[in-house]
Write an enzyme that holds these catalytic residues in place. Structure first.
Site, mmCIF file in Angstrom:
data_model
loop_
_atom_site.group_PDB
_atom_site.id
_atom_site.type_symbol
_atom_site.label_atom_id
_atom_site.label_comp_id
_atom_site.label_asym_id
_atom_site.label_seq_id
_atom_site.Cartn_x
_atom_site.Cartn_y
_atom_site.Cartn_z
ATOM 1 N N HIS A 35 -70.625 -2.652 -36.847
ATOM 2 C CA HIS A 35 -69.532 -1.716 -37.138
ATOM 3 C C HIS A 35 -69.845 -0.883 -38.387
ATOM 4 O O HIS A 35 -69.775 0.347 -38.360
ATOM 5 C CB HIS A 35 -68.233 -2.511 -37.341
ATOM 6 C CG HIS A 35 -67.043 -1.669 -37.676
ATOM 7 N ND1 HIS A 35 -66.096 -1.313 -36.745
ATOM 8 C CD2 HIS A 35 -66.633 -1.100 -38.852
ATOM 9 C CE1 HIS A 35 -65.163 -0.567 -37.320
ATOM 10 N NE2 HIS A 35 -65.468 -0.429 -38.615
ATOM 11 N N GLU A 36 -70.184 -1.568 -39.474
ATOM 12 C CA GLU A 36 -70.455 -0.849 -40.725
ATOM 13 C C GLU A 36 -71.717 0.011 -40.614
ATOM 14 O O GLU A 36 -71.801 1.082 -41.228
ATOM 15 C CB GLU A 36 -70.562 -1.828 -41.897
ATOM 16 C CG GLU A 36 -69.296 -2.651 -42.140
ATOM 17 C CD GLU A 36 -68.032 -1.819 -42.305
ATOM 18 O OE1 GLU A 36 -68.135 -0.644 -42.717
ATOM 19 O OE2 GLU A 36 -66.940 -2.326 -42.009
ATOM 20 N N HIS A 91 -73.424 7.498 -39.278
ATOM 21 C CA HIS A 91 -72.627 8.728 -39.231
ATOM 22 C C HIS A 91 -72.827 9.522 -40.521
ATOM 23 O O HIS A 91 -72.917 10.748 -40.502
ATOM 24 C CB HIS A 91 -71.150 8.365 -39.049
ATOM 25 C CG HIS A 91 -70.278 9.523 -38.666
ATOM 26 N ND1 HIS A 91 -68.906 9.485 -38.763
ATOM 27 C CD2 HIS A 91 -70.573 10.764 -38.187
ATOM 28 C CE1 HIS A 91 -68.396 10.632 -38.347
ATOM 29 N NE2 HIS A 91 -69.388 11.427 -37.995
ATOM 30 N N HIS A 133 -70.779 3.367 -39.262
ATOM 31 C CA HIS A 133 -70.304 4.269 -40.320
ATOM 32 C C HIS A 133 -71.491 4.847 -41.096
ATOM 33 O O HIS A 133 -71.541 6.044 -41.378
ATOM 34 C CB HIS A 133 -69.421 3.505 -41.309
ATOM 35 C CG HIS A 133 -68.014 3.286 -40.861
ATOM 36 N ND1 HIS A 133 -67.209 4.303 -40.401
ATOM 37 C CD2 HIS A 133 -67.250 2.154 -40.837
ATOM 38 C CE1 HIS A 133 -66.012 3.808 -40.103
ATOM 39 N NE2 HIS A 133 -66.019 2.514 -40.356
#
Length: 647
Positions: free
Chosen positions: A439-440, A446, A443
């Site tokens: 998940h991290e 991105h 980020h």
């Protein structure tokens, strides 16, 4: 080519240097405002870069305060916060800059990125009250300074309460069933007696709540966790009051209306209807899930029972024992395997760097795309005292071109709180931890892979808040894919790849109690959003939460549960009237994820388009536009329910 940010920091001189930088910036603003023919290049760009450089300076302190919190970092951070807030508020209310931006947008021929910078900046000025009278602007400035101080106090209270608590166990019977790795972390000797210490730090807390057989100890730990930082009650009242006053001064009926103005969601009713629909679609399945739990517990469940009996039910239903998986998820192996996966999916390569960082266990990697250096990634993955709980990504630098066309590369940090390695005992992760890491990383990608030239819409900058979780959720879904698991799930002692049978069990169990989990997230989202639709104070806050729980909480929490006192996402983070964003963005991520999986994952054309549009595009366009480019249509809301096994 610019170097990456020097992360060293002198706490003793930080405030003095901060004041000097701000004074220098203020002089630069005055000088720029005297420019007769203002253009994007000679006016907007210098202001953009000025903001980037100040942020690069300040982020070193905020990062250190969150990962190596001490009395000194607290003191310096608390002193710096009102200084930076006053400066940024004044800048965001500067009517002359606002007017100049509007004129440049109206008359200059701009590219897409430049237009986006100005459109978002103008909206930001309006949401900061740049167009209002001086008296109102002064009050808004006072409110912003006070809000930032209160949010810091909220966060610090929570961290202190987490660090201060410990529960000591001396009876071996009370630790029966606790996994050996967790037991090793808890074990210590005092006066020749073996004892076990459990804390409210997540790896320790979860270990007992999931495996601890003693119901009284589980309740004691639970009670300590949900009653942390009672002094935050007064802070919440003050924060809500200030948010409400600020919103009304800016012409909005509520803070929720103010929040929506800069998001993908069109209005408040769109958010509430979205959440209520998910609630309705999830309830029947959630009730069936609860019935299964109660049957295995053979009694009415309490809030402090759910993790314990969920683990028993999961083992019975899927013949799956989380503890059997942990030897296959050794932290370093997972990290390297994730890098392998990203290389195969997107062509990204990670190269380890050796450098002194804020902690001896922190890591850094250079990130290459098509063999060209693109960014630097830092990781700080293990729990320790003095480190804020949870997991997050923070950006240190944003990709951009400076005034001379020179490229600045991006850098970011991923912070988690995984079980710590200790001596010869490695850090063995739960599968939930693996999902968190993915998940991290979503980020971080991105932010780091952005190919945008303007820093204020590069990476995660300029992305609507209810879309910012799209890339993180997109990537986390792959942590359940067999093809991906086989790349890194290997036994840390034998090197054996996770057997196919165990992979199949894990995949089958993916949506275990997913409807109950959905209701819990919807409870948080509805509470947050409704809390900000009008001013709530004192007992009204608990009354609101209780009313939402009538619909969402199938197991009623005890009266002493003060969840809101620890809801740092909305009182010490950026999610106020925006916690719904997790579910809103999950529609986008689920839809795009299915597109990649249906094409076989590796070699997927959708994955390549995702890299080229969403990741490389940063905030240069609305996420609505990027999603249309990616999928050629509007998002399909049913994808979220399908992903969770509810449809």
């Amino acid at each position: 080519m610019s170097k990456f940010l020097d992360l060293s920091i002198d706490l003793d001189s930080f405030i003095e240097e901060l004041n000097e930088r701000i004074e220098k910036n203020n002089k630069k603003v005055s000088k720029l405002l005297k420019t007769k023919e203002k253009t994007f290049a000679n006016f907007v760009k210098p202001l953009e870069l000025m903001d980037e450089h100040l942020e690069q300076f300040f982020v070193k302190l905020s990062h250190l305060n969150s990962v190596n919190n001490s009395a000194k970092t607290q003191k310096v951070y608390a002193k710096a916060l009102p200084i930076i807030t006053e400066y940024s508020t004044k800048l965001s209310q500067n009517i002359e800059i606002y007017k100049a931006y509007k004129k440049i947008l109206a008359h200059e021929h701009l590219n897409q990125e430049q237009r986006r910078v100005l459109e978002l900046s103008i909206l930001g000025f309006e949401l900061s009250g740049a167009h209002l009278d001086e008296k109102t602007k002064e009050r808004l400035q006072e409110i912003n300074i006070k809000k930032s101080s209160l949010s810091n106090d909220f966060s610090q209270n929570l961290l202190n309460a987490t660090n201060d608590y410990k529960y000591i166990i001396t009876d071996e019977k009370d630790v029966e069933g606790i996994p050996p790795s967790d037991l090793q972390s808890a074990k210590f000797k005092e006066d020749g007696i073996t004892k076990y210490k459990f804390t409210l730090q997540m790896p320790s807390y979860l270990a007992y709540m999931t495996y601890g057989k003693n119901e009284q100890i589980r309740e004691e730990l639970y009670r300590a966790y949900v009653t942390r930082a009672p002094q935050n009650e007064a802070i919440i009242d003050e924060i809500l009051s200030l948010r409400d006053e600020m919103s009304r001064l800016l012409g909005f009926e509520s803070y929720a209306a103010y929040s929506i103005a800069s998001k993908m969601a069109k209005d408040e009713q769109s958010v509430l209807s979205f959440l209520e629909k998910l609630m309705t679609n999830s309830q029947n399945q959630a009730k069936r899930e609860l019935q299964e739990l109660q049957e295995i517990a053979q009694r009415e469940l309490q809030s402090f029972d759910t993790a314990y009996y969920s683990e028993i039910l999961k083992k019975a239903k899927y013949d799956i024992d989380e503890e059997e998986y942990r030897p296959y998820f050794e932290q370093k192996s997972v990290l390297e395997g994730m890098f392998t996966f990203l290389k195969r999916l997107f062509g990204i390569r990670f190269e380890k760097k050796e450098e002194a960082l804020w902690d001896k266990k922190a890591l850094s990697y250079d990130v290459f795309v098509d063999n060209a250096l693109k960014a630097r990634l830092y990781l700080d993955l293990e729990a320790r005292k003095g480190k804020q709980g949870g997991a997050w990504m923070n950006n240190f630098q944003s990709h951009h071109l400076d005034e001379k066309g020179k490229e600045q590369l991006a850098s970011a940090v991923i912070v988690c709180n995984f079980p710590p390695s200790k001596g010869k005992s490695p850090s063995l992760l739960r599968h939930d931890d693996v999902v968190t890491l993915f998940h991290e990383m979503g980020h971080a990608l991105h932010h780091m892979l952005s190919h945008v030239d303007e820093n204020s819409v590069s990476g995660v900058n300029g992305v609507e808040w209810d879309a910012v979780e799209f890339p993180s959720q997109f990537l986390e879904n792959f942590a359940y894919e067999p093809k991906v698991l086989q790349l890194f799930a290997k036994h840390y002692k034998t090197g054996e790849i996770l057997p196919q049978e165990m992979i199949e069990k894990l995949v089958r169990s993916k949506n275990f109690l997913s409807a109950m989990s959905m209701l819990r997230q919807l409870e948080f989202s509805l509470f947050d959003f409704q809390l900000h639709t009008k001013l709530h104070q004192a007992s009204e806050i608990q009354t609101l939460l209780n009313s939402i729980r009538e619909e969402s909480a199938l197991i009623k929490p005890p009266a002493y549960n003060k969840f809101q006192h620890g809801f740092s996402h909305i009182f010490a983070g950026g999610y106020a009237a925006g916690y719904y964003s997790y579910k809103w963005a999950e529609v986008l991520s689920a839809d795009a994820f299915f597109g990649v999986v249906n094409e076989g994952i590796f070699g997927s054309t959708t994955a390549q388009r995702y890299l080229d549009t969403v990741l490389r595009g940063g905030g240069a366009k609305s996420m609505d536009a990027f999603f249309q480019e990616l999928m050629g249509r509007e998002p399909n809301p049913d994808a979220l329910l399908q992903l969770n096994g509810i449809l």
